[in-house]
Design an enzyme around this catalytic site. Structure first.
Site, PDB file in Angstrom:
ATOM      1  N   HIS A  90       0.797  -1.228   0.000  1.00 38.58           N
ATOM      2  CA  HIS A  90       0.000   0.000   0.000  1.00 38.58           C
ATOM      3  C   HIS A  90       0.828   1.276   0.000  1.00 38.58           C
ATOM      4  CE1 HIS A  90       0.949  -0.048   4.287  1.00 38.58           C
ATOM      5  NE2 HIS A  90       0.610   1.222   4.318  1.00 38.58           N
TER       6      HIS A  90
HETATM    7  C1  UD1 Z   1      -1.786   5.474   6.291  1.00 36.38           C
HETATM    8  C2  UD1 Z   1      -0.429   5.934   6.807  1.00 36.38           C
HETATM    9  C3  UD1 Z   1       0.586   4.814   6.614  1.00 36.38           C
HETATM   10  C4  UD1 Z   1       0.097   3.526   7.214  1.00 36.38           C
HETATM   11  C5  UD1 Z   1      -1.271   3.190   6.660  1.00 36.38           C
HETATM   12  C6  UD1 Z   1      -1.836   1.939   7.283  1.00 36.38           C
HETATM   13  C7  UD1 Z   1       0.077   8.332   6.574  1.00 36.38           C
HETATM   14  C8  UD1 Z   1       0.867   9.307   5.799  1.00 36.38           C
HETATM   15  N1  UD1 Z   1       0.060   7.084   6.063  1.00 36.38           N
HETATM   16  O1  UD1 Z   1      -1.661   5.267   4.895  1.00 36.38           O
HETATM   17  O2  UD1 Z   1       1.793   5.177   7.242  1.00 36.38           O
HETATM   18  O3  UD1 Z   1       1.022   2.495   6.907  1.00 36.38           O
HETATM   19  O4  UD1 Z   1      -2.157   4.277   6.941  1.00 36.38           O
HETATM   20  O5  UD1 Z   1      -2.993   1.511   6.614  1.00 36.38           O
HETATM   21  O6  UD1 Z   1      -0.478   8.651   7.588  1.00 36.38           O
HETATM   22  N2  UD1 Z   1      -9.194   4.960   2.619  1.00 36.38           N
HETATM   23  C9  UD1 Z   1     -10.440   4.413   2.676  1.00 36.38           C
HETATM   24  N3  UD1 Z   1     -10.959   4.078   3.898  1.00 36.38           N
HETATM   25  C10 UD1 Z   1     -10.291   4.281   5.055  1.00 36.38           C
HETATM   26  C11 UD1 Z   1      -9.008   4.856   4.993  1.00 36.38           C
HETATM   27  C12 UD1 Z   1      -8.468   5.177   3.756  1.00 36.38           C
HETATM   28  O7  UD1 Z   1     -11.098   4.200   1.675  1.00 36.38           O
HETATM   29  O8  UD1 Z   1     -10.798   3.948   6.130  1.00 36.38           O
HETATM   30  C13 UD1 Z   1      -8.609   5.282   1.293  1.00 36.38           C
HETATM   31  C14 UD1 Z   1      -8.945   6.662   0.823  1.00 36.38           C
HETATM   32  O9  UD1 Z   1      -9.064   6.614  -0.553  1.00 36.38           O
HETATM   33  C15 UD1 Z   1      -7.690   7.431   1.198  1.00 36.38           C
HETATM   34  C16 UD1 Z   1      -6.614   6.395   0.995  1.00 36.38           C
HETATM   35  O10 UD1 Z   1      -7.218   5.175   1.389  1.00 36.38           O
HETATM   36  O11 UD1 Z   1      -7.500   8.548   0.418  1.00 36.38           O
HETATM   37  C17 UD1 Z   1      -5.368   6.635   1.782  1.00 36.38           C
HETATM   38  O12 UD1 Z   1      -5.650   6.763   3.178  1.00 36.38           O
HETATM   39  P1  UD1 Z   1      -4.624   7.601   4.103  1.00 36.38           P
HETATM   40  O13 UD1 Z   1      -5.067   7.555   5.507  1.00 36.38           O
HETATM   41  O14 UD1 Z   1      -4.392   8.941   3.505  1.00 36.38           O
HETATM   42  O15 UD1 Z   1      -3.259   6.838   3.935  1.00 36.38           O
HETATM   43  P2  UD1 Z   1      -2.934   5.272   3.955  1.00 36.38           P
HETATM   44  O16 UD1 Z   1      -2.452   4.877   2.621  1.00 36.38           O
HETATM   45  O17 UD1 Z   1      -4.038   4.485   4.577  1.00 36.38           O
END
Ligand code: UD1
Length: 379
Positions: free
Chosen positions: A206
């Protein structure tokens, strides 16, 4: 001692569970739990609260997804009035996600003591958003709790006062050991149609550097599809990867692929798993392929061979003591290393120091000693 604990994203929930439990056992501690809402899907958030038996958060800031700046800013903006009202003695943050950094800055700007759990880890790759979060959080924290020796050395090199650094072990391992009985009885194998004793690999991917560029993702998929001819792969798909996979014509589009996909195509694309199911799946895998940080640690502890699909790791103890190898993203190398590992599985050399399931107790003891030294509850 009023302590505000901050969580935002999936790995944070695992780390906070043993800490909240340890704090609750001390009558002098009044822990508050704040969820920033960075992760919000049932599978990414609530499921972890259930699996790890974490009490519901006292506040949810509901920041959701957005650019890094937006997410960080919204946590700061929404947390600030709560800290103003609660006037905690300490704010505790864990890990390296955007919520970690945002809460640390908000607290320190209010003159509140900050504790950082999992301090000092460094990949030395500043293109990783987490590396920026780690460096900045550590720079403002008053208590830096480290999981491995490299963390202590990195902090000393950055000029952090040694008195602030506490080598306490790894709360992620506390969670793993504390829930062993539950994950050992997980029904995930039935749900996925994995026969008892089946040979399979687990894959997670991811990191933005691995999945955001279609070319990089295509290279990975090529390697995985070739590997899947040798060993079936179970791939729990993070939501940010799902749309990207769908665009490449892979199984990320559907909800949960039927179990027979595992047998027919070699790769089972499944929805994100809960904590207990995921650990259970890893515990019996022949091989783990991942770009996650925490999974490198869990694989080491479970003695399962791990190949890290990145150029660097901020957790070198998983390589020196554990089963981890950092192999990068070249498809040919991934296949070679995976086949080599299957033929000659590495063993865990030694358990990393203090990865004994008691890190949270040590952390709480350090904080309690600080409270006693300051004289009951300061105002
Ligand atoms: C975040 C952390 C990363 C961690 C990961 C664990 C940061 C910079 N990154 O990355 O260090 O390893 O979490 O999973 O803080 N989304 C959903 N549902 C959710 C959450 C996210 O659909 O409940 C999707 C959305 O499209 C969102 C994308 O995932 O834009 C990314 O989510 P985000 O929290 O920005 O970063 P992660 O890639 O999850």
């Amino acid at each position: 001692m009023r302590i505000v604990n901050i969580v935002g994203a999936r790995p944070n929930f695992v780390k906070i569970a043993p800490l909240i439990r340890a704090m609750t056992r001390r009558p002098a501690f009044v822990p508050t739990l704040i969820h920033t809402g960075q992760h919000y899907d049932q599978a990414m958030s609530e499921r972890f609260f259930q699996d790890l038996e974490i009490r519901p958060p006292d506040f949810n800031l509901e920041v959701g997804s957005g650019s890094h700046a937006l997410q960080t800013a919204q946590v700061m903006q929404r947390l600030d009035p709560i800290l103003d009202a609660l006037r905690p003695h300490l704010v505790l943050v864990v890990g390296d996600v955007n919520s970690t950094l945002a809460a640390a800055i908000t607290a320190v700007k209010r003159g509140i003591t900050v504790a950082h759990v999992e301090a000092g880890l460094r990949s030395f790759d500043r293109s990783m958003p987490e590396e920026i979060n780690r460096i900045l959080t550590d720079a403002v924290a008053d208590f830096l709790f480290v999981t491995e020796e490299s963390g202590r050395l990195n902090l000393l090199r950055e000029g952090i006062d040694p008195a602030k650094i506490h080598f306490v072990g790894n709360v992620m391992i506390d969670a793993l050991e504390g829930s062993r009985r539950q994950w050992e009885s997980s029904s995930i194998f039935d749900k996925l149609g994995v026969e008892p004793g089946a040979t399979y690999a687990v894959l997670t991917l991811h990191r933005p550097s691995n999945v955001d560029d279609p070319g990089a993702l295509a290279n990975f998929l090529e390697a995985f599809e070739t590997l899947a001819r040798h060993i079936p792969i179970v791939f729990p798909v993070h939501p940010r990867v799902k749309q990207r996979l769908a665009r490449q014509g892979c199984g990320g589009g559907a909800a949960t692929e039927p179990p027979d996909r595992l047998r027919s195509k070699g790769i089972a694309y499944v929805d994100p798993l809960g904590y207990l199911d995921f650990v259970a799946l890893v515990s019996r895998a022949r091989l783990v392929l991942t770009d996650s940080g925490g999974i490198q640690e869990e694989a080491t502890m479970l003695g399962v061979p791990c190949l890290t699909l990145r150029e660097t790791t901020e957790r070198p103890v998983t390589v020196t003591h554990g089963t981890n190898r950092v192999i990068g993203s070249d498809p040919g190398r991934i296949l070679d290393e995976a086949l080599q590992t299957l033929a000659h599985p590495p063993r865990r050399d030694r358990t990393p120091p203090l990865w004994d399931g008691h890190a949270a107790e040590r952390i709480v003891e350090v904080l309690d000693a600080h409270r006693r030294a300051k004289g009951s509850t300061p105002e």
